[in-house]
Write an enzyme that holds these catalytic residues in place. Structure first.
Site, short mmCIF file in Angstrom:
data_model
loop_
_atom_site.label_atom_id
_atom_site.label_comp_id
_atom_site.label_asym_id
_atom_site.label_seq_id
_atom_site.Cartn_x
_atom_site.Cartn_y
_atom_site.Cartn_z
N HIS A 3 0.84 -1.19 0.00
CA HIS A 3 0.00 0.00 0.00
C HIS A 3 0.88 1.25 0.00
O HIS A 3 2.08 1.19 0.22
CB HIS A 3 -0.90 0.02 1.24
CG HIS A 3 -0.14 0.09 2.53
ND1 HIS A 3 0.50 -1.01 3.08
CD2 HIS A 3 0.10 1.12 3.38
CE1 HIS A 3 1.10 -0.66 4.20
NE2 HIS A 3 0.89 0.64 4.40
N ARG A 5 3.33 -7.69 18.00
CA ARG A 5 4.18 -6.54 17.68
C ARG A 5 3.34 -5.27 17.70
O ARG A 5 2.26 -5.22 17.13
CB ARG A 5 4.82 -6.73 16.30
CG ARG A 5 5.68 -5.56 15.84
CD ARG A 5 6.09 -5.71 14.39
NE ARG A 5 6.88 -4.59 13.92
CZ ARG A 5 6.89 -4.13 12.67
NH1 ARG A 5 6.13 -4.73 11.76
NH2 ARG A 5 7.64 -3.12 12.33
N ASP A 48 0.89 5.19 1.85
CA ASP A 48 0.31 5.91 2.98
C ASP A 48 -0.27 7.25 2.52
O ASP A 48 0.19 7.82 1.53
CB ASP A 48 1.38 6.18 4.05
CG ASP A 48 1.89 4.91 4.69
OD1 ASP A 48 1.14 3.91 4.68
OD2 ASP A 48 3.02 4.91 5.18
N HIS A 86 4.81 -0.15 -0.08
CA HIS A 86 5.42 -0.97 0.96
C HIS A 86 4.38 -1.86 1.62
O HIS A 86 3.18 -1.66 1.47
CB HIS A 86 6.10 -0.09 2.00
CG HIS A 86 5.17 0.87 2.69
ND1 HIS A 86 4.70 2.01 2.08
CD2 HIS A 86 4.61 0.85 3.93
CE1 HIS A 86 3.90 2.66 2.91
NE2 HIS A 86 3.82 1.97 4.04
#
Length: 432
Positions: A361, A423, A363, A413
């Site tokens: 995607h 995480r 950002d 990314h």
């Protein structure tokens, strides 16, 4: 072929949002699967049938064409006579409004396609309707042959010029802006002198906003006053804002018929490549924007060809961080810099069995900052971030450490899978 397989005489694009008259929703035929509502941004049909459609136009020039076609489509008699239908599953037309989350890039050996993940189709035409123009711009940085994994950039070398083949080098106005106390200013000016470009073709305009640097500029001028074709300095006594100073520099080029190019840079740029100016001109682009090696300083260089076009842009060139500027109809840069701000700050949780990863995607930011909130090896296994365009993967940083990357255009990314544990990362979108 896709149109023929649809087995209709006229085919319109379809979307999931009704516009411009929501009161017509109940009049639309129901569909078992796919987009229900007509979008006039895409239409394909046999000429006699399309002609029958447009012959019915009896409205004013500024009336809404989508409403016009919608009313014809909603008339069962007309829909049957003209054998009209909608491209419900985006076989041909992909409208982005309300459907951005459905669209992914499909990278092939020779080209890149858009894939609709809901209907598993490969649309031929992508329409950036409503407020999706920026996302259309993202897609255009890859499709259909702008960039792929095998060949890299497919258009970067198109229409380039070879300066060695020109009878005379173009004349360039170089705008230098000293807007704050700047270290190594003397070295900056020395690198300017050593640019591999005929100095008699360079006109230099300097705006200095710092009294402290007047002596540095005076010394440089005394040593090099005969080097350039012209050298003009506007000092702090003029009390110009950054915008006014930058407009003045560009205006000098605009008013000079012999000025072919305008090259602007802030004085905290380190011009380590003597070929910089030649390389930019040989790119033969209307506007080129990039950042210096000191990428975190926010230093911007921009390069404009004449004539100055009306444009409002955010540009990112492969390998460089996005920068933004605005040019008005008059051709002047009115707001080149803005203070960075972050209004989208959130925590992302990755854990196997739920959200272990994020698919590729972009950002909605100019820059994105990721901060590790827990420790790999202790709290979780796996994770990290992969940048597709550069075939580069970053391991999860240590707790409390961060990394920053451009959000739009160049840095497609994905979040790599967390294979065990949980995480956590804090994410901040800068200038969304």
């Amino acid at each position: 072929r896709k149109f023929q397989e649809a087995n209709h005489k006229v085919l319109f694009a379809a979307e999931g949002l009704i516009w411009p008259d929501k009161r017509l929703q109940d009049k639309y035929p129901s569909v078992r699967s796919g987009k229900r509502f007509l979008n006039s941004g895409g239409i394909m049909g046999y000429a006699p049938y399309v002609n029958k459609l447009v012959e019915q136009w009896n409205l004013h020039e500024n009336d809404d064409d989508q409403l016009f076609y919608t009313k014809i489509y909603l008339d069962p008699q007309q829909r049957e006579n003209l054998n009209m239908s909608l491209d419900h599953k985006s076989q041909i037309f992909q409208n982005l409004n309300g459907a951005i989350d459905e669209v992914l890039l499909k990278f092939g050996t020779e080209r890149v396609r858009v894939r609709n993940t809901v209907y598993d189709t490969l649309p031929v035409i992508v329409h950036g309707n409503a407020n999706t123009k920026m996302y259309l711009n993202y897609l255009g940085n890859y499709i259909p042959n702008s960039w792929n994994y095998e060949r890299g950039c497919g258009v970067c070398d198109h229409n380039m010029v070879d300066l060695s083949q020109l009878k005379e080098y173009p004349t360039v106005m170089v705008g230098v802006f000293i807007e704050q106390p700047t270290p190594f200013l003397s070295q900056f000016f020395q690198r300017l002198v050593t640019l591999d470009y005929p100095k008699h073709k360079l006109n230099v305009f300097v705006h200095n906003n710092e009294v402290y640097h007047e002596r540095h500029i005076q010394k440089f001028w005394e040593e090099n006053k005969d080097v350039f074709n012209s050298f003009k300095v506007v000092g702090p006594e003029e009390n110009l804002s950054q915008g006014e100073a930058r407009n003045m520099g560009m205006g000098l080029c605009r008013k000079d018929p012999s000025c072919d190019y305008y090259f602007s840079m802030d004085a905290d740029v380190m011009l380590t490549n003597r070929q910089t100016l030649r390389i930019l001109i040989e790119q033969n682009r209307c506007v080129t924007v990039f950042l210096s090696q000191a990428i975190l300083t926010g230093v911007l260089l921009y390069f404009c060809l004449r004539p100055f076009e009306k444009v409002c842009y955010r540009i990112s060139v492969s390998g460089y961080i996005t920068a933004e500027g605005y040019i008005t109809a008059a051709g002047y840069i009115t707001d080149l810099f803005s203070q960075g701000y972050a209004v989208m700050n959130f925590v992302v949780k990755y854990t196997p069995g739920r959200q272990a990863y994020l698919r590729p995607h972009h950002d909605s930011s100019t820059f994105t900052i990721n901060v590790a909130l827990n420790s790999k090896g202790t709290d979780f296994q796996g994770g990290g971030c992969r940048f597709h365009r550069y075939n580069c993967s970053l391991d999860s940083p240590r707790k409390g450490w961060s990394f920053m990357h451009p959000g739009r255009l160049t840095h497609l990314h994905e979040g790599l899978p967390t294979t065990n544990g949980t995480r956590y990362i804090a994410v901040s979108f800068i200038d969304p």
